[in-house]
Design an enzyme around this catalytic site. Structure first.
Site, short mmCIF file in Angstrom:
data_model
loop_
_atom_site.label_atom_id
_atom_site.label_comp_id
_atom_site.label_asym_id
_atom_site.label_seq_id
_atom_site.Cartn_x
_atom_site.Cartn_y
_atom_site.Cartn_z
N LYS A 248 39.50 16.64 58.04
CA LYS A 248 38.44 15.63 58.01
C LYS A 248 38.71 14.72 56.82
CE LYS A 248 34.45 18.44 59.42
NZ LYS A 248 33.21 19.03 58.87
N GLY B 118 38.41 19.37 50.51
CA GLY B 118 39.70 19.67 49.91
C GLY B 118 39.62 20.59 48.71
N ASP C 210 33.21 28.93 61.66
CA ASP C 210 31.87 29.48 61.84
C ASP C 210 30.78 28.53 61.37
OD1 ASP C 210 32.57 29.84 59.00
OD2 ASP C 210 30.65 30.87 58.90
N LEU D 233 41.30 24.24 49.26
CA LEU D 233 42.76 24.24 49.32
C LEU D 233 43.38 23.82 47.99
CD1 LEU D 233 43.62 22.98 52.90
CD2 LEU D 233 44.33 25.13 51.84
N ASP E 138 38.35 19.98 54.44
CA ASP E 138 37.15 19.15 54.47
C ASP E 138 37.10 18.34 53.16
OD1 ASP E 138 34.58 18.28 55.36
OD2 ASP E 138 33.61 19.93 54.32
N GLY F 60 38.35 31.89 58.05
CA GLY F 60 38.53 30.94 59.14
C GLY F 60 39.92 30.85 59.75
N GLU G 91 45.18 27.41 57.10
CA GLU G 91 43.72 27.32 56.92
C GLU G 91 43.11 26.67 58.17
OE1 GLU G 91 40.98 28.03 55.88
OE2 GLU G 91 40.40 27.02 54.03
#
Ligand code: IMP
Ligand code: MG
Length: 171
Positions: free
Chosen positions: A124, A98, A152, A101, A96, A38, A92
């Site tokens: 988010k 997390g 995506d 990450l 989201d 991404g 990144e």
């Protein structure tokens, strides 16, 4: 497709973030580590706004099988660089829950980088399940599934020049 961030808005915001990164690193060399897949659009646009000396590497992980359902985290491909003693900036697409990450940061932090920071295009925060606060955030967004600008859904839509919410989730 409901566009929530236009290409112009993203470009303007990345310029602001690049200026902040330039100021924070004050001419020190940075190793930008993109999280595949991404990251590839935001990384390409961000680094072209940076003038400090930098190198680029990639790490590939998978946290989604197909579509929108979260899957198991897998390290698919590691960085090729020795990151010990270096300023590492993870780049990144989105933070989201997390989990991805957090896992990547734990792996990289164990190799004694000089510094380790995170830049995400999208955040988010309402979806967070583990403690992680990216250092540079393009935009906070609500809990909607978005595509485009590298993001995506089942490998499609990465090429859209904007970020859009999917009108109706695919079956
Ligand atoms: P996390 O581990 O839950 O933070 O998920 C991170 C990864 O999930 C991101 O790198 C994306 O690949 C994917 N992801 C999370 N939310 C979205 C979304 O709204 N659209 C597309 N991909 C997403
Ligand atoms: Mg993805």
């Amino acid at each position: 497709m409901n566009i929530i961030l236009t290409a112009d808005r993203i470009r303007e915001r990345l310029a602001e973030i690049a200026a902040q990164i330039e100021a924070d690193y004050a001419g020190q060399e940075v190793l930008c580590v993109g999280v595949l897949k991404g990251c590839f659009v935001v990384l390409a646009d961000l680094i072209r706004q940076l003038e400090l000396p930098l190198e680029v590497d990639f790490i590939a992980v998978s946290s989604y099988g197909h579509g929108q359902a979260p899957g198991e985290f897998k390290l698919l491909s590691d960085v090729r660089s020795d990151i010990a003693g270096r300023n590492v900036l993870l780049v990144e697409d989105i933070c989201d829950t997390g989990h991805s990450l957090r896992a990547i940061m734990d792996i990289l932090a164990s190799r004694a980088p000089r510094s380790l920071r995170v830049c995400v295009l999208l955040d988010k925060p309402s979806r967070r399940q583990v403690c992680i606060a990216p250092d540079y955030v393009g935009f906070e967004i609500p809990d909607v599934f978005v595509v485009g600008y590298g993001l995506d859904c089942a490998e499609r839509y990465r090429n859209l020049p904007y970020v859009a919410a999917l009108a109706a989730p695919p079956g």
